[in-house]
Motif scaffolding. Sequence first.
Motif, PDB file in Angstrom:
ATOM      1  N   SER A 122       0.832  -1.194   0.000  1.00 55.29           N
ATOM      2  CA  SER A 122       0.000   0.000   0.000  1.00 55.29           C
ATOM      3  C   SER A 122       0.869   1.247   0.000  1.00 55.29           C
ATOM      4  O   SER A 122       1.795   1.366   0.797  1.00 55.29           O
ATOM      5  N   PRO A 123       0.558   2.214  -0.887  1.00 62.47           N
ATOM      6  CA  PRO A 123       1.342   3.457  -0.904  1.00 62.47           C
ATOM      7  C   PRO A 123       1.114   4.300   0.351  1.00 62.47           C
ATOM      8  O   PRO A 123       1.874   5.199   0.638  1.00 62.47           O
ATOM      9  N   THR A 124       0.049   4.007   1.105  1.00 56.64           N
ATOM     10  CA  THR A 124      -0.232   4.776   2.319  1.00 56.64           C
ATOM     11  C   THR A 124       0.331   4.119   3.577  1.00 56.64           C
ATOM     12  O   THR A 124       0.180   4.650   4.662  1.00 56.64           O
ATOM     13  N   ALA A 125       0.977   2.966   3.426  1.00 64.01           N
ATOM     14  CA  ALA A 125       1.538   2.270   4.585  1.00 64.01           C
ATOM     15  C   ALA A 125       2.668   3.096   5.189  1.00 64.01           C
ATOM     16  O   ALA A 125       3.371   3.818   4.475  1.00 64.01           O
ATOM     17  N   PRO A 126       2.857   3.022   6.508  1.00 64.40           N
ATOM     18  CA  PRO A 126       3.978   3.745   7.125  1.00 64.40           C
ATOM     19  C   PRO A 126       5.300   3.298   6.508  1.00 64.40           C
ATOM     20  O   PRO A 126       5.413   2.198   5.990  1.00 64.40           O
ATOM     21  N   HIS A 127       6.279   4.173   6.570  1.00 65.72           N
ATOM     22  CA  HIS A 127       7.597   3.826   6.038  1.00 65.72           C
ATOM     23  C   HIS A 127       8.326   2.955   7.059  1.00 65.72           C
ATOM     24  O   HIS A 127       8.769   3.446   8.099  1.00 65.72           O
ATOM     25  N   TRP A 128       8.418   1.687   6.766  1.00 66.09           N
ATOM     26  CA  TRP A 128       9.131   0.759   7.641  1.00 66.09           C
ATOM     27  C   TRP A 128      10.535   0.579   7.102  1.00 66.09           C
ATOM     28  O   TRP A 128      10.723   0.197   5.955  1.00 66.09           O
ATOM     29  N   LEU A 129      11.513   0.837   7.922  1.00 69.21           N
ATOM     30  CA  LEU A 129      12.899   0.542   7.573  1.00 69.21           C
ATOM     31  C   LEU A 129      13.135  -0.922   7.904  1.00 69.21           C
ATOM     32  O   LEU A 129      12.896  -1.343   9.048  1.00 69.21           O
ATOM     33  N   ILE A 130      13.550  -1.691   6.934  1.00 69.29           N
ATOM     34  CA  ILE A 130      13.892  -3.096   7.167  1.00 69.29           C
ATOM     35  C   ILE A 130      15.410  -3.169   7.187  1.00 69.29           C
ATOM     36  O   ILE A 130      16.072  -2.765   6.234  1.00 69.29           O
ATOM     37  N   VAL A 155      11.496  -1.435  11.455  1.00 71.33           N
ATOM     38  CA  VAL A 155      11.552  -0.350  12.438  1.00 71.33           C
ATOM     39  C   VAL A 155      10.894   0.890  11.839  1.00 71.33           C
ATOM     40  O   VAL A 155      11.104   1.211  10.668  1.00 71.33           O
ATOM     41  N   ALA A 156      10.116   1.584  12.637  1.00 70.90           N
ATOM     42  CA  ALA A 156       9.556   2.884  12.252  1.00 70.90           C
ATOM     43  C   ALA A 156       9.601   3.768  13.487  1.00 70.90           C
ATOM     44  O   ALA A 156       9.221   3.343  14.588  1.00 70.90           O
ATOM     45  N   ALA A 157      10.085   4.971  13.319  1.00 73.00           N
ATOM     46  CA  ALA A 157      10.181   5.945  14.424  1.00 73.00           C
ATOM     47  C   ALA A 157      10.899   5.329  15.629  1.00 73.00           C
ATOM     48  O   ALA A 157      10.519   5.552  16.773  1.00 73.00           O
ATOM     49  N   GLY A 158      11.922   4.519  15.357  1.00 72.90           N
ATOM     50  CA  GLY A 158      12.715   3.932  16.427  1.00 72.90           C
ATOM     51  C   GLY A 158      12.070   2.768  17.145  1.00 72.90           C
ATOM     52  O   GLY A 158      12.614   2.256  18.121  1.00 72.90           O
ATOM     53  N   VAL A 159      10.903   2.311  16.675  1.00 76.90           N
ATOM     54  CA  VAL A 159      10.185   1.218  17.327  1.00 76.90           C
ATOM     55  C   VAL A 159      10.266  -0.031  16.449  1.00 76.90           C
ATOM     56  O   VAL A 159       9.992   0.030  15.249  1.00 76.90           O
ATOM     57  N   CYS A 160      10.640  -1.154  17.060  1.00 78.96           N
ATOM     58  CA  CYS A 160      10.652  -2.430  16.348  1.00 78.96           C
ATOM     59  C   CYS A 160       9.209  -2.923  16.235  1.00 78.96           C
ATOM     60  O   CYS A 160       8.536  -3.118  17.243  1.00 78.96           O
ATOM     61  N   ALA A 161       8.749  -3.109  14.985  1.00 76.62           N
ATOM     62  CA  ALA A 161       7.363  -3.519  14.757  1.00 76.62           C
ATOM     63  C   ALA A 161       7.243  -5.004  14.436  1.00 76.62           C
ATOM     64  O   ALA A 161       6.193  -5.596  14.633  1.00 76.62           O
ATOM     65  N   LEU A 173       4.512  -8.337   5.211  1.00 72.85           N
ATOM     66  CA  LEU A 173       4.732  -8.354   3.771  1.00 72.85           C
ATOM     67  C   LEU A 173       6.051  -7.674   3.417  1.00 72.85           C
ATOM     68  O   LEU A 173       6.831  -8.180   2.600  1.00 72.85           O
ATOM     69  N   ARG A 174       6.336  -6.559   4.034  1.00 72.52           N
ATOM     70  CA  ARG A 174       7.603  -5.862   3.783  1.00 72.52           C
ATOM     71  C   ARG A 174       8.796  -6.715   4.236  1.00 72.52           C
ATOM     72  O   ARG A 174       9.827  -6.744   3.579  1.00 72.52           O
TER      73      ARG A 174
END
Length: 151
Positions: free
Chosen positions: A7-15, A56-62, A93-94
Amino acid sequence: MPDAKLSPTAPHWLIRQATPDDVHALVEMDAYATAHASRRVFIYDAVVRQQCLVAVAAGVCAGYLVLTHDFFDHGFVALVVVSPMYQRQGVALRLLVAAEAACETPKLFASTNASNTASQALMTKAGFVPSGQIDNLDEGDPERVYVKFIR
């Protein structure tokens, strides 16, 4: 290029590769790990062996994923865990897309219990196809094996 739709609206997750500093957060998000020492050891060992990817997003491991290459000498997604707070937001998915990119073999395998319909839907969405079944691992709940041909 991975064919999973994100999804283009999904938060930016750094993998990224998980580090020993992440282990506590990974255990905390994994209910099984909080209750079972063997899972905590598995997580720690995967991190040390550089087999663990973390979202990770905003320093939080998701969420996290463990990718090995010892399933009959093929890549294998041994585990995908997403914090309940971040489920259904595209994290798994990411992580699977990142595992595909990191896989060193032309086939990437994964598996899930027959009872885990959410994981089966995730495998399909990520472009994996059924590849067989393993009986007698969990009583009355066969393990369904999936494969993605990536090269």
